[in-house]
Design a protein around this motif. Structure first.
Motif, PDB file in Angstrom:
ATOM      1  N   ALA A 168       0.833  -1.206   0.000  1.00  0.00           N
ATOM      2  CA  ALA A 168       0.000   0.000   0.000  1.00  0.00           C
ATOM      3  C   ALA A 168       0.867   1.255   0.000  1.00  0.00           C
ATOM      4  O   ALA A 168       0.550   2.244  -0.676  1.00  0.00           O
ATOM      5  CB  ALA A 168      -0.926  -0.015   1.215  1.00  0.00           C
ATOM      6  N   PHE A 169       1.976   1.201   0.750  1.00  0.00           N
ATOM      7  CA  PHE A 169       2.880   2.354   0.783  1.00  0.00           C
ATOM      8  C   PHE A 169       3.493   2.577  -0.594  1.00  0.00           C
ATOM      9  O   PHE A 169       3.570   3.718  -1.071  1.00  0.00           O
ATOM     10  CB  PHE A 169       3.980   2.136   1.820  1.00  0.00           C
ATOM     11  CG  PHE A 169       4.945   3.280   1.912  1.00  0.00           C
ATOM     12  CD1 PHE A 169       4.740   4.312   2.805  1.00  0.00           C
ATOM     13  CD2 PHE A 169       6.070   3.337   1.087  1.00  0.00           C
ATOM     14  CE1 PHE A 169       5.621   5.383   2.888  1.00  0.00           C
ATOM     15  CE2 PHE A 169       6.962   4.395   1.153  1.00  0.00           C
ATOM     16  CZ  PHE A 169       6.728   5.422   2.054  1.00  0.00           C
ATOM     17  N   HIS A 170       3.933   1.507  -1.233  1.00  0.00           N
ATOM     18  CA  HIS A 170       4.531   1.650  -2.561  1.00  0.00           C
ATOM     19  C   HIS A 170       3.530   2.255  -3.545  1.00  0.00           C
ATOM     20  O   HIS A 170       3.864   3.174  -4.304  1.00  0.00           O
ATOM     21  CB  HIS A 170       5.020   0.298  -3.081  1.00  0.00           C
ATOM     22  CG  HIS A 170       5.581   0.370  -4.465  1.00  0.00           C
ATOM     23  ND1 HIS A 170       4.872  -0.057  -5.567  1.00  0.00           N
ATOM     24  CD2 HIS A 170       6.763   0.844  -4.938  1.00  0.00           C
ATOM     25  CE1 HIS A 170       5.594   0.156  -6.656  1.00  0.00           C
ATOM     26  NE2 HIS A 170       6.741   0.685  -6.298  1.00  0.00           N
ATOM     27  N   ALA A 171       2.306   1.756  -3.524  1.00  0.00           N
ATOM     28  CA  ALA A 171       1.283   2.266  -4.447  1.00  0.00           C
ATOM     29  C   ALA A 171       1.008   3.743  -4.196  1.00  0.00           C
ATOM     30  O   ALA A 171       0.920   4.545  -5.139  1.00  0.00           O
ATOM     31  CB  ALA A 171       0.003   1.454  -4.294  1.00  0.00           C
ATOM     32  N   ALA A 172       0.893   4.122  -2.937  1.00  0.00           N
ATOM     33  CA  ALA A 172       0.587   5.516  -2.597  1.00  0.00           C
ATOM     34  C   ALA A 172       1.751   6.437  -2.941  1.00  0.00           C
ATOM     35  O   ALA A 172       1.554   7.553  -3.435  1.00  0.00           O
ATOM     36  CB  ALA A 172       0.236   5.631  -1.119  1.00  0.00           C
ATOM     37  N   SER A 173       2.989   5.966  -2.690  1.00  0.00           N
ATOM     38  CA  SER A 173       4.146   6.815  -2.975  1.00  0.00           C
ATOM     39  C   SER A 173       4.355   6.974  -4.477  1.00  0.00           C
ATOM     40  O   SER A 173       4.812   8.015  -4.940  1.00  0.00           O
ATOM     41  CB  SER A 173       5.405   6.242  -2.322  1.00  0.00           C
ATOM     42  OG  SER A 173       5.694   4.952  -2.818  1.00  0.00           O
ATOM     43  N   LEU A 181      -0.983   7.944   2.110  1.00  0.00           N
ATOM     44  CA  LEU A 181       0.241   7.866   2.897  1.00  0.00           C
ATOM     45  C   LEU A 181      -0.006   8.283   4.342  1.00  0.00           C
ATOM     46  O   LEU A 181       0.528   7.678   5.272  1.00  0.00           O
ATOM     47  CB  LEU A 181       1.326   8.757   2.284  1.00  0.00           C
ATOM     48  CG  LEU A 181       2.041   8.228   1.036  1.00  0.00           C
ATOM     49  CD1 LEU A 181       3.037   9.265   0.530  1.00  0.00           C
ATOM     50  CD2 LEU A 181       2.752   6.912   1.319  1.00  0.00           C
ATOM     51  N   GLN A 182      -0.829   9.299   4.524  1.00  0.00           N
ATOM     52  CA  GLN A 182      -1.118   9.785   5.877  1.00  0.00           C
ATOM     53  C   GLN A 182      -1.770   8.698   6.719  1.00  0.00           C
ATOM     54  O   GLN A 182      -1.476   8.550   7.904  1.00  0.00           O
ATOM     55  CB  GLN A 182      -2.016  11.016   5.813  1.00  0.00           C
ATOM     56  CG  GLN A 182      -2.254  11.655   7.181  1.00  0.00           C
ATOM     57  CD  GLN A 182      -3.000  12.967   7.070  1.00  0.00           C
ATOM     58  OE1 GLN A 182      -3.502  13.328   6.006  1.00  0.00           O
ATOM     59  NE2 GLN A 182      -3.065  13.696   8.159  1.00  0.00           N
ATOM     60  N   THR A 183      -2.658   7.911   6.096  1.00  0.00           N
ATOM     61  CA  THR A 183      -3.329   6.844   6.851  1.00  0.00           C
ATOM     62  C   THR A 183      -2.372   5.698   7.189  1.00  0.00           C
ATOM     63  O   THR A 183      -2.603   4.960   8.145  1.00  0.00           O
ATOM     64  CB  THR A 183      -4.519   6.276   6.058  1.00  0.00           C
ATOM     65  OG1 THR A 183      -4.045   5.646   4.860  1.00  0.00           O
ATOM     66  CG2 THR A 183      -5.513   7.368   5.693  1.00  0.00           C
ATOM     67  N   LEU A 184      -1.283   5.568   6.413  1.00  0.00           N
ATOM     68  CA  LEU A 184      -0.338   4.479   6.641  1.00  0.00           C
ATOM     69  C   LEU A 184       0.712   4.821   7.683  1.00  0.00           C
ATOM     70  O   LEU A 184       1.228   3.936   8.370  1.00  0.00           O
ATOM     71  CB  LEU A 184       0.362   4.125   5.322  1.00  0.00           C
ATOM     72  CG  LEU A 184      -0.499   3.501   4.226  1.00  0.00           C
ATOM     73  CD1 LEU A 184       0.267   3.466   2.911  1.00  0.00           C
ATOM     74  CD2 LEU A 184      -0.949   2.111   4.625  1.00  0.00           C
ATOM     75  N   LEU A 185       1.041   6.120   7.806  1.00  0.00           N
ATOM     76  CA  LEU A 185       2.148   6.539   8.667  1.00  0.00           C
ATOM     77  C   LEU A 185       1.692   6.857  10.081  1.00  0.00           C
ATOM     78  O   LEU A 185       0.701   7.574  10.278  1.00  0.00           O
ATOM     79  CB  LEU A 185       2.829   7.780   8.078  1.00  0.00           C
ATOM     80  CG  LEU A 185       3.565   7.590   6.747  1.00  0.00           C
ATOM     81  CD1 LEU A 185       3.925   8.952   6.157  1.00  0.00           C
ATOM     82  CD2 LEU A 185       4.817   6.743   6.945  1.00  0.00           C
ATOM     83  N   ALA A 186       2.421   6.360  11.068  1.00  0.00           N
ATOM     84  CA  ALA A 186       2.168   6.752  12.457  1.00  0.00           C
ATOM     85  C   ALA A 186       2.593   8.202  12.649  1.00  0.00           C
ATOM     86  O   ALA A 186       3.407   8.738  11.898  1.00  0.00           O
ATOM     87  CB  ALA A 186       2.962   5.847  13.401  1.00  0.00           C
ATOM     88  N   GLN A 187       2.035   8.840  13.671  1.00  0.00           N
ATOM     89  CA  GLN A 187       2.356  10.250  13.933  1.00  0.00           C
ATOM     90  C   GLN A 187       3.848  10.453  14.174  1.00  0.00           C
ATOM     91  O   GLN A 187       4.413  11.468  13.788  1.00  0.00           O
ATOM     92  CB  GLN A 187       1.552  10.747  15.151  1.00  0.00           C
ATOM     93  CG  GLN A 187       0.085  10.992  14.876  1.00  0.00           C
ATOM     94  CD  GLN A 187      -0.145  12.194  13.964  1.00  0.00           C
ATOM     95  OE1 GLN A 187       0.662  13.118  13.922  1.00  0.00           O
ATOM     96  NE2 GLN A 187      -1.251  12.188  13.231  1.00  0.00           N
ATOM     97  N   ASP A 188       4.476   9.490  14.824  1.00  0.00           N
ATOM     98  CA  ASP A 188       5.899   9.639  15.166  1.00  0.00           C
ATOM     99  C   ASP A 188       6.799   8.813  14.243  1.00  0.00           C
ATOM    100  O   ASP A 188       7.913   8.442  14.613  1.00  0.00           O
ATOM    101  CB  ASP A 188       6.144   9.229  16.617  1.00  0.00           C
ATOM    102  CG  ASP A 188       5.703   7.794  16.912  1.00  0.00           C
ATOM    103  OD1 ASP A 188       5.057   7.168  16.033  1.00  0.00           O
ATOM    104  OD2 ASP A 188       6.006   7.289  18.012  1.00  0.00           O
ATOM    105  N   ALA A 189       6.334   8.539  13.030  1.00  0.00           N
ATOM    106  CA  ALA A 189       7.126   7.750  12.083  1.00  0.00           C
ATOM    107  C   ALA A 189       8.434   8.463  11.751  1.00  0.00           C
ATOM    108  O   ALA A 189       8.538   9.688  11.813  1.00  0.00           O
ATOM    109  CB  ALA A 189       6.321   7.504  10.805  1.00  0.00           C
TER     110      ALA A 189
END
Length: 287
Positions: A168-173, A181-189
């Motif tokens: 999912a990250f690859h597709a979004a990037s 991407l925002q939904t995949l990343l933690a706040q403190d990523a």
């Protein structure tokens, strides 16, 4: 029985120990080869436990390498990451995230932890390998264990879920979908990238979801990046990952630390010196 008859069955284990200690495949291979040469010169008739002797030799050689490696890493351009390998090493759970945690330890702490906790040696054996008292080795391993415990994900995900998030990250990037991407990343990523001064890469880690989104938005505008071709999906040092080649022919591995269903760490390797093995395995080019 020749020296090779004894040594060769132990070589894979010795390589795993050396790689976990050093984080560089070529250095691990050099150490194991030096151990082999020393084994030739050993009075093997007097050796009761060849594996213990060879593990001790490899460990001490690794400690010598680490002393000089500290100086080299202080001079390293940008962020230093271990060399990525596709195989899951010996079925242990020492992921890239945890190897990074070990980087913050002293060489002796790292060695005591690896030999005891990862490779299953008792503290009497560890003590002989490190030339320290068993009690001192217990203390070294205990300090290391505390660091590793802090780095372990509190809410890990299944392997299948991890690979799903990586895809999912690859597709979004690739599509520039910042909302996804925002939904995949933690706040403190956090993002770490290693170019070694030989490939374009950010020199310092990028912390926090907001800064990461701005970073990826800028990166996506670069045609070479947005058109990168996916050439492999799988596991790198125990983490879900993939390998891409961009329009300029630059190979890159991207691995993900995941906790509680979100990406908490991204490890990007672009240093061509550390990608020779991956290039050979994935692209088919000679290392």
């Amino acid at each position: 029985m020749t020296p090779a008859d004894v040594f060769d069955p132990l070589r894979p284990r010795l390589l795993r120990i050396a790689y976990r200690m050093l984080g560089i495949v070529a250095e691990a291979e050099d150490v194991v080869q030096e151990a082999y040469l020393r084994w030739h010169q050993t009075d093997r008739e007097a050796v009761r436990d060849a594996e213990a002797v060879l593990v001790r030799t490899v460990t001490r050689l690794c400690l010598d390498v680490l002393k000089s490696a500290r100086v080299r890493r202080e001079e390293y351009v940008g962020t230093w990451l271990p060399e990525p390998i596709i195989e899951t090493v010996e079925g242990d759970d020492l992921t890239l995230t945890l190897m990074m945690a070990l980087e913050r330890l002293s060489p002796l702490e790292r060695a005591a932890f690896l030999l005891h906790d990862v490779f299953g040696m008792d503290f009497e054996q560890v003590a002989k390998a490190l030339d320290r008292a068993p009690a001192a080795c217990r203390q070294l391993a205990s300090r290391a264990r505390a660091h590793v415990r802090e780095a372990r994900p509190r809410f890990p995900v299944t392997e299948a879920k991890g690979h799903e998030l990586a895809r999912a990250f690859h597709a979004a990037s690739q599509s520039g979908d910042m909302q996804a991407l925002q939904t995949l990343l933690a706040q403190d990523a956090v993002l770490y990238a290693d170019g070694g001064g030989k490939a374009r890469a950010i020199p310092n880690p990028v912390y926090g979801q907001e800064k990461l989104l701005r970073f990826f938005q800028g990166v996506w505008r670069a045609p070479a990046v947005s058109s990168a071709q996916l050439v492999h999906e799988g596991t790198i040092d125990g983490l879900p990952a993939y390998v891409t080649v961009d329009a300029e022919g630059v190979l890159q591995t991207t691995a993900f630390g995941i906790e509680d269903g979100r990406i908490v760490a991204i490890y990007v390797m672009r240093n061509p010196d550390k990608l020779k093995g991956i290039r050979h395995r994935v692209v088919g080019e000679s290392p």
